[in-house]
Design a protein around this motif. Structure first.
Motif, PDB file in Angstrom:
ATOM      1  N   LYS A  30      74.551  73.980  75.947  1.00 26.35           N
ATOM      2  CA  LYS A  30      74.679  75.183  76.781  1.00 26.35           C
ATOM      3  C   LYS A  30      75.933  75.173  77.649  1.00 26.35           C
ATOM      4  O   LYS A  30      76.289  76.191  78.225  1.00 26.35           O
ATOM      5  CB  LYS A  30      73.437  75.353  77.661  1.00 26.35           C
ATOM      6  CG  LYS A  30      72.158  75.520  76.869  1.00 26.35           C
ATOM      7  CD  LYS A  30      72.205  76.780  76.046  1.00 26.35           C
ATOM      8  CE  LYS A  30      70.972  76.958  75.198  1.00 26.35           C
ATOM      9  NZ  LYS A  30      71.058  78.149  74.358  1.00 26.35           N
ATOM     10  N   HIS A  31      76.585  74.023  77.749  1.00 26.50           N
ATOM     11  CA  HIS A  31      77.810  73.868  78.548  1.00 26.50           C
ATOM     12  C   HIS A  31      77.621  74.298  79.994  1.00 26.50           C
ATOM     13  O   HIS A  31      78.452  75.002  80.575  1.00 26.50           O
ATOM     14  CB  HIS A  31      78.982  74.619  77.903  1.00 26.50           C
ATOM     15  CG  HIS A  31      79.209  74.228  76.486  1.00 26.50           C
ATOM     16  ND1 HIS A  31      79.710  73.004  76.120  1.00 26.50           N
ATOM     17  CD2 HIS A  31      78.959  74.900  75.326  1.00 26.50           C
ATOM     18  CE1 HIS A  31      79.780  72.930  74.801  1.00 26.50           C
ATOM     19  NE2 HIS A  31      79.327  74.057  74.293  1.00 26.50           N
ATOM     20  N   LYS A  32      76.511  73.871  80.558  1.00 25.22           N
ATOM     21  CA  LYS A  32      76.209  74.147  81.963  1.00 25.22           C
ATOM     22  C   LYS A  32      75.184  73.141  82.451  1.00 25.22           C
ATOM     23  O   LYS A  32      74.567  72.439  81.659  1.00 25.22           O
ATOM     24  CB  LYS A  32      75.705  75.565  82.173  1.00 25.22           C
ATOM     25  CG  LYS A  32      74.404  75.882  81.435  1.00 25.22           C
ATOM     26  CD  LYS A  32      73.840  77.241  81.780  1.00 25.22           C
ATOM     27  CE  LYS A  32      74.413  78.301  80.895  1.00 25.22           C
ATOM     28  NZ  LYS A  32      73.795  79.614  81.056  1.00 25.22           N
ATOM     29  N   GLY A 118      69.308  72.196  75.798  1.00 28.76           N
ATOM     30  CA  GLY A 118      69.619  73.222  74.804  1.00 28.76           C
ATOM     31  C   GLY A 118      69.096  72.923  73.413  1.00 28.76           C
ATOM     32  O   GLY A 118      68.983  73.826  72.585  1.00 28.76           O
ATOM     33  N   ASN A 119      68.772  71.665  73.131  1.00 24.47           N
ATOM     34  CA  ASN A 119      68.140  71.289  71.854  1.00 24.47           C
ATOM     35  C   ASN A 119      66.623  71.346  71.928  1.00 24.47           C
ATOM     36  O   ASN A 119      65.948  70.922  71.001  1.00 24.47           O
ATOM     37  CB  ASN A 119      68.566  69.863  71.453  1.00 24.47           C
ATOM     38  CG  ASN A 119      69.991  69.815  70.972  1.00 24.47           C
ATOM     39  OD1 ASN A 119      70.437  70.688  70.240  1.00 24.47           O
ATOM     40  ND2 ASN A 119      70.719  68.790  71.385  1.00 24.47           N
ATOM     41  N   LYS A 120      66.103  71.803  73.061  1.00 24.17           N
ATOM     42  CA  LYS A 120      64.663  71.858  73.332  1.00 24.17           C
ATOM     43  C   LYS A 120      64.051  70.460  73.279  1.00 24.17           C
ATOM     44  O   LYS A 120      62.984  70.251  72.711  1.00 24.17           O
ATOM     45  CB  LYS A 120      63.956  72.824  72.390  1.00 24.17           C
ATOM     46  CG  LYS A 120      64.440  74.252  72.563  1.00 24.17           C
ATOM     47  CD  LYS A 120      63.797  75.194  71.591  1.00 24.17           C
ATOM     48  CE  LYS A 120      64.504  76.504  71.550  1.00 24.17           C
ATOM     49  NZ  LYS A 120      65.745  76.503  70.772  1.00 24.17           N
ATOM     50  N   LYS A 121      64.739  69.519  73.911  1.00 26.01           N
ATOM     51  CA  LYS A 121      64.297  68.136  73.982  1.00 26.01           C
ATOM     52  C   LYS A 121      64.243  67.680  75.428  1.00 26.01           C
ATOM     53  O   LYS A 121      64.965  68.185  76.282  1.00 26.01           O
ATOM     54  CB  LYS A 121      65.265  67.203  73.218  1.00 26.01           C
ATOM     55  CG  LYS A 121      65.408  67.506  71.751  1.00 26.01           C
ATOM     56  CD  LYS A 121      64.166  67.157  70.996  1.00 26.01           C
ATOM     57  CE  LYS A 121      64.347  67.439  69.500  1.00 26.01           C
ATOM     58  NZ  LYS A 121      63.110  67.543  68.800  1.00 26.01           N
ATOM     59  N   ALA A 122      63.378  66.718  75.680  1.00 23.35           N
ATOM     60  CA  ALA A 122      63.309  66.024  76.965  1.00 23.35           C
ATOM     61  C   ALA A 122      63.502  64.544  76.653  1.00 23.35           C
ATOM     62  O   ALA A 122      63.533  64.141  75.484  1.00 23.35           O
ATOM     63  CB  ALA A 122      61.972  66.280  77.648  1.00 23.35           C
ATOM     64  N   ARG A 134      60.060  76.900  70.539  1.00 23.95           N
ATOM     65  CA  ARG A 134      60.715  77.910  71.372  1.00 23.95           C
ATOM     66  C   ARG A 134      60.204  77.758  72.800  1.00 23.95           C
ATOM     67  O   ARG A 134      59.124  77.231  73.032  1.00 23.95           O
ATOM     68  CB  ARG A 134      60.414  79.319  70.838  1.00 23.95           C
ATOM     69  CG  ARG A 134      61.014  79.561  69.457  1.00 23.95           C
ATOM     70  CD  ARG A 134      60.855  80.991  68.964  1.00 23.95           C
ATOM     71  NE  ARG A 134      59.499  81.511  68.974  1.00 23.95           N
ATOM     72  CZ  ARG A 134      58.615  81.376  67.998  1.00 23.95           C
ATOM     73  NH1 ARG A 134      58.920  80.693  66.920  1.00 23.95           N
ATOM     74  NH2 ARG A 134      57.427  81.908  68.083  1.00 23.95           N
ATOM     75  N   VAL A 135      61.003  78.253  73.728  1.00 24.41           N
ATOM     76  CA  VAL A 135      60.608  78.198  75.136  1.00 24.41           C
ATOM     77  C   VAL A 135      60.712  79.586  75.747  1.00 24.41           C
ATOM     78  O   VAL A 135      61.503  80.400  75.284  1.00 24.41           O
ATOM     79  CB  VAL A 135      61.466  77.173  75.922  1.00 24.41           C
ATOM     80  CG1 VAL A 135      61.148  75.767  75.477  1.00 24.41           C
ATOM     81  CG2 VAL A 135      62.953  77.433  75.821  1.00 24.41           C
ATOM     82  N   PRO A 136      59.884  79.845  76.739  1.00 27.64           N
ATOM     83  CA  PRO A 136      58.887  78.942  77.294  1.00 27.64           C
ATOM     84  C   PRO A 136      57.664  78.841  76.379  1.00 27.64           C
ATOM     85  O   PRO A 136      57.378  79.754  75.600  1.00 27.64           O
ATOM     86  CB  PRO A 136      58.497  79.614  78.613  1.00 27.64           C
ATOM     87  CG  PRO A 136      58.662  81.077  78.340  1.00 27.64           C
ATOM     88  CD  PRO A 136      59.864  81.158  77.422  1.00 27.64           C
TER      89      PRO A 136
END
Length: 172
Positions: A30-32, A118-122, A134-136
Motif C-alpha cells: 500500500k506504500h503507506k 496489504g497482502n491481508k496477512k498478520a 477480503r476485509v473487513p
C-alpha cells in the motif's frame, strides 16, 4: 526468594514475546503506514489513516433499533473477531458502523480487532487459520470457540440483520 525470581523472569520473558498492540508498519504493498496484528479500538479509531472516515461513518450511521433487543440477547456471550485493514475502503466504511452497533449493544469487551497488511496477512500466524480473503471480515464465535458465521466485506442485508441471522443459526 529463588521461586519469586523465576516467576518474575518468566513473566518478563512472556511480556517481551507477546505481540505488540497497535503495531504500525510501512506497508510495501500500500506504500503507506498501516496498523498490523491485534489492535485496540482506541488505537484503530485514532490512527490518522482511519480516523477521518471513522468519525464521519460512525456519526452518520443509524443503528436499526428494531433489531437491538434480539441482538442483545443473542450477542451477550459470543466472541467476535474483526479482521480489517486500516488502509481498506470497506473497513473504513463498515467497521465504524459495526462499532456503533456494538456500542448500542454494550458488547465491546467481546470484540477482538486484528489489522492486516496489504497482502491481508498478520504476523506470527495470528490469522492463518481464519481463511481471510477480503476485509473487513466479522467472525462470530460461540462460547466454545466454534465459528457461527461471518460477514465478509459488506453485509448481504444489513449488519444488524446479518448478525441476527448468524447468531440465531445453529452452530456449524
Amino acid at each position: 526468594m529463588k521461586n519469586k525470581l523465576l516467576i518474575l523472569l518468566s513473566f518478563i520473558g512472556f511480556t517481551a514475546s507477546a505481540q505488540e498492540l497497535n503495531k504500525k508498519i510501512e506497508d510495501q504493498i500500500k506504500h503507506k503506514e498501516v496498523m498490523l496484528n491485534q489492535c485496540t479500538r482506541e488505537g484503530i479509531i485514532n490512527f490518522p489513516e482511519f480516523k477521518a472516515s471513522y468519525d464521519v461513518n460512525y456519526e452518520n450511521y443509524k443503528v436499526d433499533s428494531t433489531q437491538l433487543k434480539d441482538l442483545k440477547k443473542l450477542a451477550g456471550d459470543k466472541k467476535i473477531t474483526v479482521v480489517m485493514g486500516t488502509w481498506c475502503g470497506d473497513s473504513k466504511f463498515q467497521v465504524p458502523h459495526f462499532i456503533k452497533i456494538a456500542d448500542a449493544l454494550h458488547i465491546d469487551k467481546n470484540i477482538t480487532f486484528i489489522c492486516v497488511d496489504g497482502n491481508k496477512k498478520a504476523e506470527n500466524g495470528l490469522i492463518d487459520n481464519l481463511k481471510i480473503e477480503r476485509v473487513p471480515t466479522f467472525i462470530f464465535f460461540d462460547k466454545k470457540g466454534q465459528e457461527l458465521g461471518r460477514i465478509t466485506e459488506s453485509p448481504k442485508k444489513s449488519l444488524e440483520i446479518d448478525m441476527k441471522e448468524i447468531l440465531t443459526a445453529k452452530t456449524k
